[in-house]
Each structure stands twice: as structure tokens, then as C-alpha cells.
Design an enzyme around this catalytic site. Structure first.
Site, PDB file in Angstrom:
ATOM      1  N   SER A   7       0.313  -0.777   3.664  1.00 16.48           N
ATOM      2  CA  SER A   7       1.724  -1.523   4.118  1.00 16.48           C
ATOM      3  C   SER A   7       1.706  -1.484   5.638  1.00 16.48           C
ATOM      4  O   SER A   7       1.755  -0.250   6.304  1.00 16.48           O
ATOM      5  CB  SER A   7       2.679  -0.543   3.471  1.00 16.48           C
ATOM      6  OG  SER A   7       3.801  -0.913   4.373  1.00 16.48           O
ATOM      7  N   HIS A  32      -0.007  -5.143   2.230  1.00 18.81           N
ATOM      8  CA  HIS A  32       1.291  -5.366   1.760  1.00 18.81           C
ATOM      9  C   HIS A  32       2.286  -5.406   2.854  1.00 18.81           C
ATOM     10  O   HIS A  32       2.133  -4.640   4.023  1.00 18.81           O
ATOM     11  CB  HIS A  32       1.793  -3.698   1.089  1.00 18.81           C
ATOM     12  CG  HIS A  32       2.972  -3.752   0.419  1.00 18.81           C
ATOM     13  ND1 HIS A  32       3.365  -4.155  -0.752  1.00 18.81           N
ATOM     14  CD2 HIS A  32       4.083  -3.188   1.076  1.00 18.81           C
ATOM     15  CE1 HIS A  32       4.544  -3.966  -1.109  1.00 18.81           C
ATOM     16  NE2 HIS A  32       5.122  -3.303  -0.034  1.00 18.81           N
ATOM     17  N   ASP A  34       6.199  -5.689   3.927  1.00 17.31           N
ATOM     18  CA  ASP A  34       7.324  -5.480   4.013  1.00 17.31           C
ATOM     19  C   ASP A  34       8.324  -6.276   4.629  1.00 17.31           C
ATOM     20  O   ASP A  34       8.722  -6.099   5.847  1.00 17.31           O
ATOM     21  CB  ASP A  34       7.954  -3.943   4.047  1.00 17.31           C
ATOM     22  CG  ASP A  34       7.015  -3.031   2.933  1.00 17.31           C
ATOM     23  OD1 ASP A  34       7.285  -3.088   1.969  1.00 17.31           O
ATOM     24  OD2 ASP A  34       6.450  -2.193   3.394  1.00 17.31           O
ATOM     25  N   MET A  36      12.262  -7.111   5.370  1.00 18.26           N
ATOM     26  CA  MET A  36      13.777  -6.565   5.318  1.00 18.26           C
ATOM     27  C   MET A  36      14.565  -7.270   5.875  1.00 18.26           C
ATOM     28  O   MET A  36      14.473  -7.643   7.170  1.00 18.26           O
ATOM     29  CB  MET A  36      13.701  -5.212   5.647  1.00 18.26           C
ATOM     30  CG  MET A  36      12.631  -4.095   4.868  1.00 18.26           C
ATOM     31  SD  MET A  36      12.629  -2.653   5.493  1.00 18.26           S
ATOM     32  CE  MET A  36      11.279  -1.855   4.716  1.00 18.26           C
ATOM     33  N   HIS A  65       6.434  -8.125  -0.101  1.00 15.87           N
ATOM     34  CA  HIS A  65       7.607  -7.544  -0.789  1.00 15.87           C
ATOM     35  C   HIS A  65       8.963  -7.671   0.016  1.00 15.87           C
ATOM     36  O   HIS A  65       9.418  -7.337   1.028  1.00 15.87           O
ATOM     37  CB  HIS A  65       7.195  -5.900  -0.549  1.00 15.87           C
ATOM     38  CG  HIS A  65       8.310  -5.090  -1.220  1.00 15.87           C
ATOM     39  ND1 HIS A  65       8.202  -3.589  -1.057  1.00 15.87           N
ATOM     40  CD2 HIS A  65       9.404  -5.385  -2.254  1.00 15.87           C
ATOM     41  CE1 HIS A  65       9.268  -3.084  -1.723  1.00 15.87           C
ATOM     42  NE2 HIS A  65       9.921  -4.023  -2.457  1.00 15.87           N
ATOM     43  N   MET A  67      12.507  -7.334   0.441  1.00 16.50           N
ATOM     44  CA  MET A  67      13.725  -6.845   0.251  1.00 16.50           C
ATOM     45  C   MET A  67      14.932  -7.312   0.899  1.00 16.50           C
ATOM     46  O   MET A  67      15.393  -6.988   2.037  1.00 16.50           O
ATOM     47  CB  MET A  67      13.558  -5.095   0.812  1.00 16.50           C
ATOM     48  CG  MET A  67      12.634  -4.527   0.000  1.00 16.50           C
ATOM     49  SD  MET A  67      11.733  -3.034   1.004  1.00 16.50           S
ATOM     50  CE  MET A  67      10.283  -4.060   1.711  1.00 16.50           C
ATOM     51  N   MET A 136       9.198   0.734  -7.175  1.00 11.17           N
ATOM     52  CA  MET A 136       9.663   1.707  -6.183  1.00 11.17           C
ATOM     53  C   MET A 136       9.808   2.951  -6.404  1.00 11.17           C
ATOM     54  O   MET A 136      10.678   3.612  -7.461  1.00 11.17           O
ATOM     55  CB  MET A 136      10.863   1.165  -5.491  1.00 11.17           C
ATOM     56  CG  MET A 136      11.055  -0.192  -4.896  1.00 11.17           C
ATOM     57  SD  MET A 136       9.883  -0.514  -3.524  1.00 11.17           S
ATOM     58  CE  MET A 136       9.978   0.863  -2.633  1.00 11.17           C
ATOM     59  N   ASP A 174       5.059   1.956  -5.239  1.00 10.12           N
ATOM     60  CA  ASP A 174       5.245   1.904  -3.664  1.00 10.12           C
ATOM     61  C   ASP A 174       6.459   2.821  -3.203  1.00 10.12           C
ATOM     62  O   ASP A 174       7.455   2.975  -3.551  1.00 10.12           O
ATOM     63  CB  ASP A 174       6.064   0.520  -3.420  1.00 10.12           C
ATOM     64  CG  ASP A 174       6.083   0.086  -1.912  1.00 10.12           C
ATOM     65  OD1 ASP A 174       5.623   0.877  -0.910  1.00 10.12           O
ATOM     66  OD2 ASP A 174       6.639  -1.031  -1.611  1.00 10.12           O
TER      67      ASP A 174
HETATM   68  C1  DX5 Z   1       9.646   1.092   1.666  1.00  9.17           C
HETATM   69  C2  DX5 Z   1       8.389   0.167   1.596  1.00  9.17           C
HETATM   70  C3  DX5 Z   1       7.163   0.486   1.573  1.00  9.17           C
HETATM   71  C4  DX5 Z   1       6.729   1.466   2.687  1.00  9.17           C
HETATM   72  C5  DX5 Z   1       5.860   2.700   2.179  1.00  9.17           C
HETATM   73  O1  DX5 Z   1      10.898   0.495   1.749  1.00  9.17           O
HETATM   74  O2  DX5 Z   1       8.713  -0.805   0.735  1.00  9.17           O
HETATM   75  O3  DX5 Z   1       6.302  -0.376   1.410  1.00  9.17           O
HETATM   76  O4  DX5 Z   1       6.091   0.977   3.818  1.00  9.17           O
HETATM   77  O5  DX5 Z   1       5.589   3.552   2.957  1.00  9.17           O
HETATM   78  P1  DX5 Z   1       5.175   4.968   2.682  1.00  9.17           P
HETATM   79  O6  DX5 Z   1       3.738   4.867   2.068  1.00  9.17           O
HETATM   80  O7  DX5 Z   1       5.144   5.613   4.087  1.00  9.17           O
HETATM   81  O8  DX5 Z   1       5.877   5.630   1.818  1.00  9.17           O
HETATM   82 ZN    ZN Z   2       6.942  -2.335   0.147  1.00  9.69          ZN
END
Ligand code: DX5
Ligand code: ZN
Length: 220
Positions: A7, A32, A34, A36, A65, A67, A136, A174
Site C-alpha cells: 500500500s 494497492h 488507498d 480516501m 481501494h 474509501m 478490512m 488489508d
Molecule cells: C487503511 C488502508 C490500508 C493501509 C494499510 O485504511 O486501507 O490499505 O494502507 O496499512 P498498514 O499495512 O500499515 O496497516
Molecule cells: Zn486499503
């Protein structure tokens, strides 16, 4: 077969090209990303322009991903921007079936993401329309959180649900995964394993990916 999906949330955003080259060298299966929006989760990260640039910088599939609220408004645009995988949260989309179909019609894989407190029964109707489920194992919004231990059993129950229906759906997990817990998570039935801190929090991200892959196969 287990794939590692580093990620980029935990990478240096000013040096994403180098970060991705490193995890490619380490044997990452995908990248990956993220996304947001500061509404579905209490944090804001990156969007379409960054995905467009990343798509030019790597041959690895981009696993986006989302969010975000109302993911159906943006999902197809992420495919057009170069994402090969797009997941939307079951908690955020009142028209999940439509969104999954739209992602697939653009030629990408469609995933359903599910929060730690949302029961697997929420996937019941939509499961046959998803290429993968993103489970998650922390509350989404931030990297570096601790793995919620009950997630392990949730992976096992989801594996059973998929197998009982003879579906091909893959399980992605994740949050809070590192070399200390990756083996049991893989053994529980997860096939795509996201890792942020455990990769980019290390001095040598390429080596960190290799170590995670090695640790993951210990269960076999
Ligand atoms: C959290 C994200 C993850 C995050 C995971 O909201 O969806 O993808 O980057 O990070 P680690 O591996 O540090 O928990
Ligand atoms: Zn994620």
C-alpha cells in the site's frame, strides 16, 4: 498462491516512482492505492490524477481501494485512469450491484470492501457479482494500525462461504499485516495481502516484500 499488495499510503508521496520500482523488484503482485475522501473515512489521500501517473510508472496491476461516499459516481473513472482492480465499500454504496457491473463492463476486476464491524451477511446477495472481497482487518482511514484479531476467523468464514457456493471470488485482506501474522492469515484463506507499514516503513522495501512472501508460504 499468495500475492503481496504493497500500500503506497505508507510510502513517501514525493517519491512514488522509486517506491513502486522497489516493490516490483521485491516481487509484489500488485500495487494497492488507498483513495480516501475525508467523508467515508476521516482522512484524505489521492485520486484520479495519481492513479493515471502510477499507471504509466508500473506494469503491476493497480488495485484501487475506494474509501469514498457514493463510489458509483467515480468507479468507472478509476478504470479509465488505469486501475485493473477497483473495490467499493458495501457500507458506502446503496447500488452495489450496479457499481460492480459498471467496473466489470469497463474491463477491470470488481471488489467489495467490508469494514471490521460489518457482518459477512452483508455480502450475501452481491457476492456472486464480485471478483474479490477486500476484508478490512483495521478500521479504514490510516496506515500503521493494529490487526484486529477476530479478522482471522472472519477470513475463515468468508473462505467457507465462497467455497460452499463454488465461487471463484478471491479474498484480499488489508490492515495491520506484517511478517509475524501473515502466515496464519494466508492459512485462513486470504490470497491477496495488503501491507503498508510492513513494506514502506522498512529501510529496504524490496527486501520487505520478499520477507513477507517467504513468511506467507510458511503455512503451506
Ligand atoms: C487503511 C488502508 C490500508 C493501509 C494499510 O485504511 O486501507 O490499505 O494502507 O496499512 P498498514 O499495512 O500499515 O496497516
Ligand atoms: Zn486499503
Amino acid at each position: 498462491m499468495v500475492e503481496i499488495a504493497p500500500s503506497i499510503l505508507s510510502a513517501d508521496f514525493a517519491r512514488l516512482g522509486e517506491a513502486i520500482a522497489a516493490v516490483e523488484r521485491g516481487g509484489a503482485g500488485l500495487v494497492h492505492v488507498d483513495v480516501m475522501d475525508g467523508r467515508f473515512v476521516p482522512n484524505i489521500t489521492v485520486g484520479l490524477p495519481v492513479v493515471r501517473s502510477l499507471a504509466r510508472a508500473t506494469r503491476l496491476p493497480l488495485d484501487t481501494h475506494l474509501m469514498i461516499e457514493e463510489p458509483g459516481r467515480y468507479a468507472e473513472q478509476f478504470v479509465e485512469a488505469g486501475a485493473q482492480m477497483v473495490s467499493v465499500h458495501v457500507e458506502a454504496d446503496a447500488h452495489l450491484h450496479r457499481t460492480l457491473a459498471a467496473i466489470k463492463s469497463k474491463g477491470a476486476q470488481a471488489g467489495i470492501a467490508i469494514n471490521p464491524a460489518t457482518p459477512l451477511s452483508a455480502l450475501d446477495e452481491a457476492l456472486p457479482f464480485a471478483d474479490y472481497v477486500l476484508l478490512m482487518s483495521v478500521n479504514p482511514g490510516f496506515g500503521g494500525q493494529k490487526f484486529i484479531p477476530t479478522s482471522l476467523d472472519k477470513v475463515r468464514r468468508l473462505r467457507r462461504m465462497i467455497d460452499e457456493r463454488s465461487l471463484e471470488t478471491r479474498i484480499e485482506i488489508d490492515g495491520g499485516i506484517d511478517k509475524s501474522n501473515i502466515a496464519e492469515i494466508a492459512a485462513a484463506g486470504a490470497e491477496i495481502i495488503v501491507a503498508g507499514t510492513a513494506v514502506f516503513g522498512e529501510d529496504d522495501p524490496a527486501h520487505a516484500v520478499r520477507e513477507l512472501l517467504n513468511a506467507a508460504v510458511q503455512w503451506a
